[in-house]
Design an enzyme around this catalytic site. Sequence first.
Site, mmCIF file in Angstrom:
data_model
loop_
_atom_site.group_PDB
_atom_site.id
_atom_site.type_symbol
_atom_site.label_atom_id
_atom_site.label_comp_id
_atom_site.label_asym_id
_atom_site.label_seq_id
_atom_site.Cartn_x
_atom_site.Cartn_y
_atom_site.Cartn_z
ATOM 1 N N ARG A 58 0.717 -1.178 -0.016
ATOM 2 C CA ARG A 58 0.069 0.034 -0.089
ATOM 3 C C ARG A 58 0.724 1.322 -0.022
ATOM 4 N NH1 ARG A 58 -2.981 -3.336 -1.072
ATOM 5 N NH2 ARG A 58 -4.725 -4.353 0.324
ATOM 6 N N LYS B 133 -18.066 -11.289 8.045
ATOM 7 C CA LYS B 133 -17.409 -10.240 7.177
ATOM 8 C C LYS B 133 -17.319 -10.831 5.829
ATOM 9 C CE LYS B 133 -13.600 -7.095 6.671
ATOM 10 N NZ LYS B 133 -12.728 -6.195 7.254
ATOM 11 N N SER C 136 -14.206 -4.636 1.469
ATOM 12 C CA SER C 136 -14.488 -3.853 0.027
ATOM 13 C C SER C 136 -14.001 -4.598 -1.142
ATOM 14 C CB SER C 136 -14.277 -2.360 0.111
ATOM 15 O OG SER C 136 -12.749 -2.187 0.483
ATOM 16 N N GLU D 115 -14.033 -13.940 8.337
ATOM 17 C CA GLU D 115 -13.924 -13.081 6.803
ATOM 18 C C GLU D 115 -13.760 -14.148 5.933
ATOM 19 O OE1 GLU D 115 -10.856 -10.354 6.482
ATOM 20 O OE2 GLU D 115 -11.898 -9.370 4.848
HETATM 21 P P1 13P Z 1 -10.823 -4.426 2.096
HETATM 22 O O1 13P Z 1 -11.925 -3.603 2.382
HETATM 23 O O2 13P Z 1 -9.659 -3.578 1.185
HETATM 24 O O3 13P Z 1 -11.203 -5.620 1.224
HETATM 25 O O4 13P Z 1 -9.994 -4.919 3.221
HETATM 26 C C1 13P Z 1 -11.001 -5.684 4.098
HETATM 27 C C2 13P Z 1 -10.283 -6.780 4.965
HETATM 28 O O5 13P Z 1 -10.363 -6.540 6.229
HETATM 29 C C3 13P Z 1 -9.279 -7.532 4.369
HETATM 30 O O6 13P Z 1 -8.602 -8.527 5.259
#
Ligand code: 13P
Length: 330
Positions: free
Chosen positions: A33, A220, A261, A178
Amino acid sequence: MNKKQLYEVAEQLMTPGKGILAADESIETATKRLKAFDIESNEDSRRAYRDLFLSTEGIENYLNGVILFDETIKQDNSAGIPFAQLLTQKGILPGIKVDGGKEIDPNSPKETLTVGLVGLAERLSEYKHMGAKFTKWRAVIKIEGDTLPSKSNIRMEAKRLAQFALVSQQIGLVPIVEPEVLHDGNHTLERAAEVEQLTLQAVFEELESVGVDLKALILKPSMVLPGKDAVSSTPEEVAKSTAEVLLATVPKKLAGVVFLSGGQEPEEATKNLGAIVKAEKFPWPISFSFARALQTPALTVWRGKEENIEKARDVFTQRLKQNQLAIQLD
Ligand code: 13P
């Protein structure tokens, strides 16, 4: 385990009108990043990167929680306050990413499995002492034609997510599971919906089979999207598919759903989120837990320069505001 405390934390994380910031990039991802804006990655620049977001005034008006990374939870902001303490002072719950990244799936070498179960309970106890109230574990599911993901990969990832969630609740930390179905590729919206459905079905089967308390668990998921190299869908189409899959797979008693996202353009993620929230009457609260869609525009302005901090924080606040508007129901 004190269930009442877990329920309170889960409820606080899903307080209506606010979301969760994922500021939990691993060192490798944070480096990527920062490099995108020609910023050298070292302990101090990564501290400054976190400080840009976490010391922004007023973030408590938009955020219920922030997910931190191991390095970050051990660092201080520029005023010398540990990040976890800073968040707590603002009334934001600090959380921690606890998976240890990915390994090649031995049964399907084009896929990966998330690692980190060894020594997990001990690590979680340490994070709890540092002030963490919740945890996150990310599994990655890749779509490739009709062959990937493999059934065995989905099942193994679901089993690991369930094991993580169980240990987390036993230690007294609310787990966020997630399972990220990647946006990469040229698959259709229908194929994404099919994979999302198979994934969530397996995840909830495994969670229930090990006895995870869903009232103290947050999901998530990815939004259901066609691959980023395919023709894009409208927010209404995305919302319809996402709502159908969630309603078909996610038990009613879950504490809440927060979307990632997934590399969408920030505005696109916000529009899709707004359409999903309004698509149906869901039995659980829904919000956002974005990393890139909240942070990238501010990083573009900041570029690692002191003189850009204020402007970058304004841009970050704007993204928070837009997403807050998106999750409002009227
Ligand atoms: P993004 O919203 O950039 O997809 O990241 C979410 C996240 O927690 C990745 O592990």
